[in-house]
Design a protein around this motif. Structure first.
Motif, short mmCIF file in Angstrom:
data_model
loop_
_atom_site.label_atom_id
_atom_site.label_comp_id
_atom_site.label_asym_id
_atom_site.label_seq_id
_atom_site.Cartn_x
_atom_site.Cartn_y
_atom_site.Cartn_z
N LYS A 79 0.82 -1.22 0.00
CA LYS A 79 0.00 0.00 0.00
C LYS A 79 0.85 1.27 0.00
N ASP A 80 1.85 1.32 0.85
CA ASP A 80 2.67 2.53 0.97
C ASP A 80 4.00 2.42 0.24
N GLN A 81 4.15 1.41 -0.60
CA GLN A 81 5.44 1.18 -1.25
C GLN A 81 5.69 2.16 -2.38
N ASP A 82 6.91 2.63 -2.45
CA ASP A 82 7.34 3.54 -3.52
C ASP A 82 7.41 2.76 -4.84
N THR A 83 6.96 3.38 -5.93
CA THR A 83 6.94 2.71 -7.24
C THR A 83 8.33 2.27 -7.68
N LEU A 84 9.31 3.15 -7.50
CA LEU A 84 10.67 2.81 -7.91
C LEU A 84 11.21 1.63 -7.11
N ILE A 140 10.75 -0.34 -17.65
CA ILE A 140 11.02 0.97 -18.27
C ILE A 140 9.72 1.65 -18.68
N TYR A 141 8.83 0.89 -19.30
CA TYR A 141 7.58 1.48 -19.77
C TYR A 141 6.67 1.88 -18.61
N ALA A 142 6.73 1.14 -17.50
CA ALA A 142 5.95 1.51 -16.32
C ALA A 142 6.42 2.85 -15.77
N MET A 148 7.60 9.40 -14.72
CA MET A 148 8.71 9.47 -13.77
C MET A 148 10.06 9.66 -14.46
N THR A 149 10.12 9.35 -15.77
CA THR A 149 11.41 9.38 -16.48
C THR A 149 11.68 10.75 -17.09
N TYR A 191 21.35 3.13 -8.70
CA TYR A 191 21.99 4.30 -9.33
C TYR A 191 21.51 4.45 -10.77
N HIS A 192 21.50 3.32 -11.48
CA HIS A 192 21.09 3.37 -12.89
C HIS A 192 19.64 3.80 -13.03
N LEU A 193 18.74 3.17 -12.27
CA LEU A 193 17.33 3.51 -12.41
C LEU A 193 17.06 4.96 -12.00
N HIS A 194 17.75 5.44 -10.97
CA HIS A 194 17.59 6.85 -10.57
C HIS A 194 18.05 7.79 -11.68
#
Length: 198
Positions: A79-84, A140-142, A148-149, A191-194
């Motif tokens: 419920k409270d989880q960050d998408t990333l 990536i598409y999400a 977010m990107t 690091y990469h996803l950020h």
């Protein structure tokens, strides 16, 4: 009264024994005879389920892929989880960050090398590659669909880059676990996803 055998469980037991032989002795040693011995079965019992080494390897590799897919599908966003955080954990399903995933990756890499000299395994290898690529594409598409990107991001190129990064990190960790640790893998992935975010 004879004991009833669960044939599906027996096939999985043989496949898991195949993984053990591959990890400990290499894929070339994963013969029907060696696997039967390690599983405490007769060669005839193993051949009852798998008529050839190729068929046995095929089933064993499918089981690796199925386990990863089942883990990924079983995940539910809290419920409270960050998408990333959620998508990062999804990518970690294919990284050797615990003993189970380490064995899966070692077996998969051994299998991938075998594909170079055994074309009968090529179709399965391509299927698993495509499944993994699709899973990373979903990540990536999400992120992009949720705005977010970064603007102007090429999603297809980013899928290729993430796939190469995941494969490379897995290889580095398996070959040099003391130099490229579990923590290094997760830190590098984070690091990469950020770096893709706004």
């Amino acid at each position: 009264m004879p004991k009833k055998v669960d044939h599906h469980k027996r096939k999985i037991q043989i496949a898991e024994t195949t993984w053990k032989v591959i990890v400990e002795e290499g894929i070339e040693q994963a013969t029907v005879r060696k696997i039967a011995q390690a599983a405490g079965l007769s060669v005839g019992a193993v051949r009852h389920y798998f008529t050839s080494q190729s068929e046995l390897l095929h089933f064993s590799m499918e089981l690796v892929s199925d386990r990863v897919i089942q883990r990924a599908k079983a995940r539910k966003m809290l419920k409270d989880q960050d998408t990333l955080e959620f998508v990062t954990e999804g990518v970690c399903q294919v990284l050797p960050i615990d003993e189970e995933r380490k064995i899966e990756m070692e077996v998969w890499l051994a299998f991938s090398a075998k594909v170079l000299v055994d074309n009968t395994l090529r179709e399965l290898s391509n299927k698993v590659y495509n499944d993994m690529h699709q899973g990373l594409k979903n990540v990536i598409y999400a992120l992009q669909s949720l705005d977010m990107t970064k603007e102007g991001l090429d999603p297809d190129m980013e899928v290729h880059r993430l796939h190469a990064l995941v494969d490379g990190m897995a290889m580095h960790h398996l070959l040099n676990p003391n130099h490229f640790t579990h923590e290094n893998m997760t830190e590098t992935l984070n690091y990469h996803l950020h770096s893709l975010l706004q």
